[in-house]
Design a protein around this motif. Structure first.
Motif, PDB file in Angstrom:
ATOM      1  N   LEU A  24     -15.645   2.400   9.488  1.00 38.59           N
ATOM      2  CA  LEU A  24     -14.624   1.629   8.778  1.00 38.59           C
ATOM      3  C   LEU A  24     -13.518   2.587   8.368  1.00 38.59           C
ATOM      4  N   PHE A  25     -12.263   2.224   8.638  1.00 42.21           N
ATOM      5  CA  PHE A  25     -11.129   3.068   8.295  1.00 42.21           C
ATOM      6  C   PHE A  25     -10.271   2.397   7.228  1.00 42.21           C
ATOM      7  N   ALA A  26      -9.713   3.201   6.349  1.00 41.66           N
ATOM      8  CA  ALA A  26      -8.751   2.723   5.355  1.00 41.66           C
ATOM      9  C   ALA A  26      -7.477   3.535   5.524  1.00 41.66           C
ATOM     10  N   HIS A  27      -6.345   2.851   5.682  1.00 41.14           N
ATOM     11  CA  HIS A  27      -5.087   3.542   5.957  1.00 41.14           C
ATOM     12  C   HIS A  27      -4.079   3.272   4.852  1.00 41.14           C
ATOM     13  N   ALA A  28      -3.051   4.145   4.811  1.00 41.18           N
ATOM     14  CA  ALA A  28      -2.052   4.116   3.737  1.00 41.18           C
ATOM     15  C   ALA A  28      -2.778   4.175   2.395  1.00 41.18           C
ATOM     16  N   ILE A  29      -3.668   5.166   2.263  1.00 35.89           N
ATOM     17  CA  ILE A  29      -4.536   5.302   1.094  1.00 35.89           C
ATOM     18  C   ILE A  29      -4.296   6.659   0.452  1.00 35.89           C
ATOM     19  N   ALA A  30      -4.475   6.739  -0.852  1.00 31.94           N
ATOM     20  CA  ALA A  30      -4.268   8.004  -1.560  1.00 31.94           C
ATOM     21  C   ALA A  30      -4.957   7.961  -2.909  1.00 31.94           C
ATOM     22  N   SER A  31      -5.235   9.137  -3.444  1.00 34.85           N
ATOM     23  CA  SER A  31      -5.718   9.272  -4.816  1.00 34.85           C
ATOM     24  C   SER A  31      -4.545   9.004  -5.760  1.00 34.85           C
ATOM     25  N   PRO A  32      -4.759   9.053  -7.086  1.00 35.20           N
ATOM     26  CA  PRO A  32      -3.629   8.837  -8.011  1.00 35.20           C
ATOM     27  C   PRO A  32      -2.580   9.941  -7.974  1.00 35.20           C
ATOM     28  N   TYR A  33      -2.885  11.057  -7.342  1.00 32.28           N
ATOM     29  CA  TYR A  33      -1.994  12.216  -7.325  1.00 32.28           C
ATOM     30  C   TYR A  33      -0.765  11.944  -6.449  1.00 32.28           C
ATOM     31  N   ARG A  34       0.438  12.281  -6.960  1.00 30.29           N
ATOM     32  CA  ARG A  34       1.655  11.998  -6.216  1.00 30.29           C
ATOM     33  C   ARG A  34       2.549  13.219  -5.994  1.00 30.29           C
ATOM     34  N   ASP A  35       2.081  14.397  -6.341  1.00 24.88           N
ATOM     35  CA  ASP A  35       2.827  15.598  -5.994  1.00 24.88           C
ATOM     36  C   ASP A  35       2.196  16.195  -4.740  1.00 24.88           C
ATOM     37  N   ARG A  36       2.571  17.411  -4.376  1.00 19.58           N
ATOM     38  CA  ARG A  36       2.155  17.901  -3.066  1.00 19.58           C
ATOM     39  C   ARG A  36       1.577  19.311  -3.119  1.00 19.58           C
ATOM     40  N   SER A  37       0.840  19.614  -4.180  1.00 15.15           N
ATOM     41  CA  SER A  37       0.151  20.899  -4.290  1.00 15.15           C
ATOM     42  C   SER A  37      -1.289  20.729  -3.813  1.00 15.15           C
ATOM     43  N   ASP A  64      -3.053  -2.421   3.927  1.00 19.58           N
ATOM     44  CA  ASP A  64      -1.910  -3.229   3.512  1.00 19.58           C
ATOM     45  C   ASP A  64      -0.697  -2.429   3.980  1.00 19.58           C
ATOM     46  N   TRP A  65      -0.342  -2.602   5.256  1.00 17.63           N
ATOM     47  CA  TRP A  65       0.554  -1.662   5.914  1.00 17.63           C
ATOM     48  C   TRP A  65       1.974  -1.736   5.367  1.00 17.63           C
ATOM     49  N   PRO A  66       2.530  -0.608   4.888  1.00 16.57           N
ATOM     50  CA  PRO A  66       3.874  -0.621   4.291  1.00 16.57           C
ATOM     51  C   PRO A  66       5.002  -0.484   5.292  1.00 16.57           C
ATOM     52  N   GLY A  67       4.700  -0.030   6.500  1.00 20.19           N
ATOM     53  CA  GLY A  67       5.723   0.172   7.516  1.00 20.19           C
ATOM     54  C   GLY A  67       6.256   1.592   7.529  1.00 20.19           C
ATOM     55  N   LEU A  68       6.835   1.987   8.652  1.00 21.01           N
ATOM     56  CA  LEU A  68       7.384   3.334   8.825  1.00 21.01           C
ATOM     57  C   LEU A  68       8.898   3.355   8.889  1.00 21.01           C
TER      58      LEU A  68
END
Length: 385
Positions: A99-112, A325-329
């Motif tokens: 099973l794959f989940a896409h356009a997914i992320a943790s609560p973190y929004r910086d890039r370190s 829930d695909w946001p688009g590119l």
């Protein structure tokens, strides 16, 4: 620009799925027949190149040379295709075990990397807000008598640190050294039977815990086989963590990522074969700290981004689907004008998976694993009932 809508992709013909990297293993013990493995992709794996949205009108133009890997790739459906290196995982998908989940992320929004990995491993809402790891807290939640953990690594990964007992075993105390130096030491010890045997054993261990993409994926396969060996016994580990590195593909990504993915695929294949019938009660989570930029940089790589892809594998997974829930590119749809916008929460994905796998009430699972998640609801229905 593609309209934002939800996709649930049914099982179909697949290309493949694979991964390679530099790993260390961490294991935890719990009295339950179910096994759980967390594979962390350190360095920010490119979800758009692992599970490509080939049906998005902006994909080819945004990804440039990176889109070429999918020119002949078999698709999951009209939207998504797996990287051609991922054959074993692709087969699992066709059997409904991926099973794959896409356009997914943790609560973190910086890039370190450091901060992102801290959030991923602690389950906090921000970096350094929680001191222990969600995998350690999980030991107190799953059915167990004596929940013990062991990290086969120089240090215990943060996800396994906490109040529950954790032992560590460093398989090699060798410092990082150039290969030519190690070869000269091997030649020096060749005439001494005792030292040569000890050195050969140490070098063998170094190979297991070295670069996962090395030796055409054989190092990764050895790591998966070792994990299975530790998980399989009736009195063995029940929870494992496998660290992998090498996902920070700033330059020449096509070649590097193909090797990484091939290594991952080899690891999953060896883990499945080693567990045999126990695979039916095993869940494998693969996740990274954040994704990479949508556009290619000037060195044919990508830079630190936001949204990525995660996966669940195993006999009990309700797979053969992509949750997105695909946001688009399209440029206007990108996060901060550069990244895949996250529309699914990794915390909710993990919480729902753990709850379903171990038969724990979802709210209790979320409270234990992600204490700062607030009103975030777990994603349910990812496990076969």
């Amino acid at each position: 620009m593609i309209d934002r809508r939800s996709f649930v992709v049914g099982a179909g013909a697949i290309g493949a799925l694979a991964m390679g990297f530099a790993p260390t293993l961490a294991f935890a013990r719990a009295e339950t027949d179910r096994r759980f493995v967390f594979i962390i992709q350190r360095g920010a794996a490119d979800g758009l190149a692992t599970l490509a949205p080939v049906g998005d009108p902006g994909f080819a133009s945004q990804r440039g040379v990176l889109a070429e890997d999918f020119a002949g790739a078999a698709r999951l459906d009209s939207m998504f295709a797996l990287h051609p290196s991922l054959a074993t995982i692709g087969e699992l998908y066709t059997r409904g075990q991926a099973l794959f989940a896409h356009a997914i992320a943790s609560p973190y929004r910086d890039r370190s990397h450091f901060d992102g990995q801290n959030v991923l491993e602690t389950g906090g809402a921000g970096a350094y807000q929680v001191k222990d790891g969600w995998l350690n807290r999980m030991l107190g939640m799953v059915p167990s008598g004596q929940a013990k953990a062991i990290a086969v690594a120089a240090t215990v990964p943060l996800a396994l640190r906490g109040s529950h007992e954790v032992s560590s075993y460093a398989p090699s105390a060798l410092p990082d050294a150039p290969d030519d130096l190690l070869q000269r030491v091997s030649m020096l010890y060749q005439g001494d039977s005792q030292l040569h045997a000890l050195w050969s054993e140490a070098m063998g261990t170094r190979a297991l815990t070295g670069a996962m993409a090395g030796d055409n994926g054989r190092n990764a396969a050895a790591t998966g086989a070792l994990a299975a060996k530790l998980l399989a016994p009736a009195n063995g580990a029940r929870i494992a963590m496998i660290e992998t590195g090498g996902w920070d593909t700033h330059a020449q990504q096509r070649t590097r990522l193909a090797l990484q993915l091939r290594g991952l695929d080899s690891m999953i294949g060896a883990l499945q074969v080693g567990l045999g019938p126990l695979w039916a009660d095993t869940m494998v989570l693969v996740a990274t700290e954040f994704g990479r930029t949508v556009a290619v940089n000037g060195t044919a790589g990508t830079d630190h981004g936001t949204g990525s892809a995660a996966m669940l594998l195993g006999g009990g997974v309700k797979g053969g689907r992509v949750l997105a829930d695909w946001p688009g590119l399209g440029q206007a749809a990108l996060f901060e004008g550069r990244d895949l916008r996250p529309t699914l929460q990794l915390d909710a994905f993990i919480g729902g998976a753990v709850a379903g796998h171990f038969g724990v009430e979802p709210g209790r699972a979320m409270a234990a694993l992600f204490p700062d998640a607030g009103a975030v609801r777990p994603i349910e229905g990812v496990v076969r009932i």
